[in-house]
Design a protein around this motif. Structure first.
Motif, PDB file in Angstrom:
ATOM      1  N   TYR B  31       2.752   0.412   3.376  1.00 16.89           N
ATOM      2  CA  TYR B  31       2.213   1.680   3.878  1.00 16.89           C
ATOM      3  C   TYR B  31       3.294   2.440   4.627  1.00 16.89           C
ATOM      4  N   ASN B  32       4.014   1.730   5.466  1.00 12.95           N
ATOM      5  CA  ASN B  32       5.169   2.311   6.139  1.00 12.95           C
ATOM      6  C   ASN B  32       6.107   1.220   6.622  1.00 12.95           C
ATOM      7  N   GLN B  34       8.932   0.421   9.903  1.00 16.81           N
ATOM      8  CA  GLN B  34       9.438   0.844  11.204  1.00 16.81           C
ATOM      9  C   GLN B  34      10.683   0.062  11.565  1.00 16.81           C
ATOM     10  N   LEU B  49      10.254   5.643  11.938  1.00 15.63           N
ATOM     11  CA  LEU B  49       9.157   5.209  11.088  1.00 15.63           C
ATOM     12  C   LEU B  49       9.245   5.984   9.781  1.00 15.63           C
ATOM     13  N   GLN B  51       7.276   6.644   6.206  1.00 16.20           N
ATOM     14  CA  GLN B  51       6.086   6.461   5.391  1.00 16.20           C
ATOM     15  C   GLN B  51       6.492   6.043   3.988  1.00 16.20           C
ATOM     16  N   LEU B  89      15.185  -4.666  14.819  1.00 15.69           N
ATOM     17  CA  LEU B  89      14.139  -5.312  14.035  1.00 15.69           C
ATOM     18  C   LEU B  89      13.537  -4.328  13.042  1.00 15.69           C
ATOM     19  N   ARG B  93       4.272  -2.586   7.064  1.00 15.54           N
ATOM     20  CA  ARG B  93       2.821  -2.642   7.163  1.00 15.54           C
ATOM     21  C   ARG B  93       2.230  -2.418   5.791  1.00 15.54           C
ATOM     22  N   GLY B  96      -2.936   1.070   6.549  1.00 19.50           N
ATOM     23  CA  GLY B  96      -3.186   1.579   7.881  1.00 19.50           C
ATOM     24  C   GLY B  96      -3.848   0.559   8.776  1.00 19.50           C
ATOM     25  N   ASN B  97      -3.315   0.397   9.967  1.00 13.48           N
ATOM     26  CA  ASN B  97      -3.859  -0.496  10.993  1.00 13.48           C
ATOM     27  C   ASN B  97      -3.811  -1.971  10.637  1.00 13.48           C
ATOM     28  N   THR B  98      -3.103  -2.349   9.586  1.00 11.41           N
ATOM     29  CA  THR B  98      -2.846  -3.770   9.359  1.00 11.41           C
ATOM     30  C   THR B  98      -1.646  -4.171  10.205  1.00 11.41           C
ATOM     31  N   PRO B  99      -1.485  -5.483  10.444  1.00 12.59           N
ATOM     32  CA  PRO B  99      -0.401  -5.909  11.329  1.00 12.59           C
ATOM     33  C   PRO B  99       0.984  -5.613  10.763  1.00 12.59           C
ATOM     34  N   LEU B 100       1.917  -5.449  11.666  1.00 10.55           N
ATOM     35  CA  LEU B 100       3.312  -5.344  11.275  1.00 10.55           C
ATOM     36  C   LEU B 100       3.836  -6.740  10.925  1.00 10.55           C
ATOM     37  N   PHE B 102       7.374  -8.617  10.642  1.00  5.44           N
ATOM     38  CA  PHE B 102       8.731  -8.420  11.124  1.00  5.44           C
ATOM     39  C   PHE B 102       9.746  -9.322  10.448  1.00  5.44           C
ATOM     40  N   GLY B 103      10.988  -8.825  10.391  1.00  3.54           N
ATOM     41  CA  GLY B 103      12.119  -9.685  10.123  1.00  3.54           C
ATOM     42  C   GLY B 103      12.568 -10.330  11.425  1.00  3.54           C
TER      43      GLY B 103
END
Lengths: 115, 112
Positions: B31-32, B34, B49, B51, B89, B93, B96-100, B102-103
């Motif tokens: 979704y996006n 960051q 960020l 998209q 970092l 995602r 929308g509103n799902t968890p990030l 991370f690396g």
């Protein structure tokens, strides 16, 4: 705007104890997510709260629980602490309405040390 | 399961050098994306960020690009300064509103 705030900054506990961490979201945000970051690792998702309910949960045991209050602030509780729970605990806030940018803003974190 | 990899794990460069940090992800259905900066023992500061429909974003000396089909993003830092020293970092995602996700980050040191 104070941004996302977390308390306490640092905490030292012993194995078996229980701990409560607190988070206040950025003004205008209603969704709070908690992440655990071990040393040298990226943050791992614990759970997310929206409208006072747990909306999503990561791969963490039931010892990790949370709560969201009507003012959108949140608590993370960890029971029966293990040495491996030592980490930086990060709180992130966002809008539950998922605006186009849907950006998460993070607080300064709480450093938990379990001895 | 989405996995995010950041290369290199650590980087040391002289002041003034331009540099590129790399991020790859296994599932291109994002979704996006960051990019964050983290100073030692501190929280995360959002830098850029992007998209899923965008190719790049710029903020000052920072430029982030996204190639969703190949599962890659780069963070370009121009004219690096000692104050840029931090861990960077990358996180993606799924919707929308799902968890990030991370690396592990790239630890950057800019030497004066």
């Amino acid at each position: 705007d104070a941004g996302v705030t977390q308390s306490p900054t640092h905490l030292i506990k012993t194995r078996g104890q229980q701990v409560t961490l607190r988070c206040s979201p950025k003004s205008g945000h209603d969704t709070v997510s908690w992440y655990q970051q071990a040393l040298g690792q990226g943050p791992q998702f614990i759970f997310q709260y929206y409208e006072e309910e747990e909306r999503q949960r990561g791969n963490f045991p039931d010892r990790f629980s949370g709560h969201q209050f009507p003012n959108y602030s949140s608590e993370l509780n960890v029971n029966a602490l293990l040495l491996g729970d030592s980490a930086l605990y990060l709180c992130a806030s966002s809008s539950g309405l998922a605006p186009p940018r849907d950006e998460q803003f993070f607080g300064p974190g709480t450093r938990l040390t379990v001895l | 399961k989405q996995e995010v990899t950041q290369i290199p794990a650590a980087l040391s460069v002289p002041e003034g050098e331009n540099l590129v940090l790399n991020c790859s992800f296994t599932d291109s259905a994002i979704y996006n994306l960051q990019w964050f900066r983290q100073d030692p023992g501190k929280g995360l500061t959002s830098l850029l960020l992007i998209q899923s429909s965008q190719r790049e974003q710029t903020s000052g000396r920072l430029n982030a690009s996204l190639d969703k089909s190949s599962g890659r993003s780069t963070l370009y830092i121009a004219a690096s300064q000692p104050g840029d020293s931090a861990t960077y970092l990358c996180a993606v995602r799924r919707s929308g509103n799902t968890p990030l996700v991370f690396g592990k980050g790239t630890r950057l040191s800019v030497i004066a």
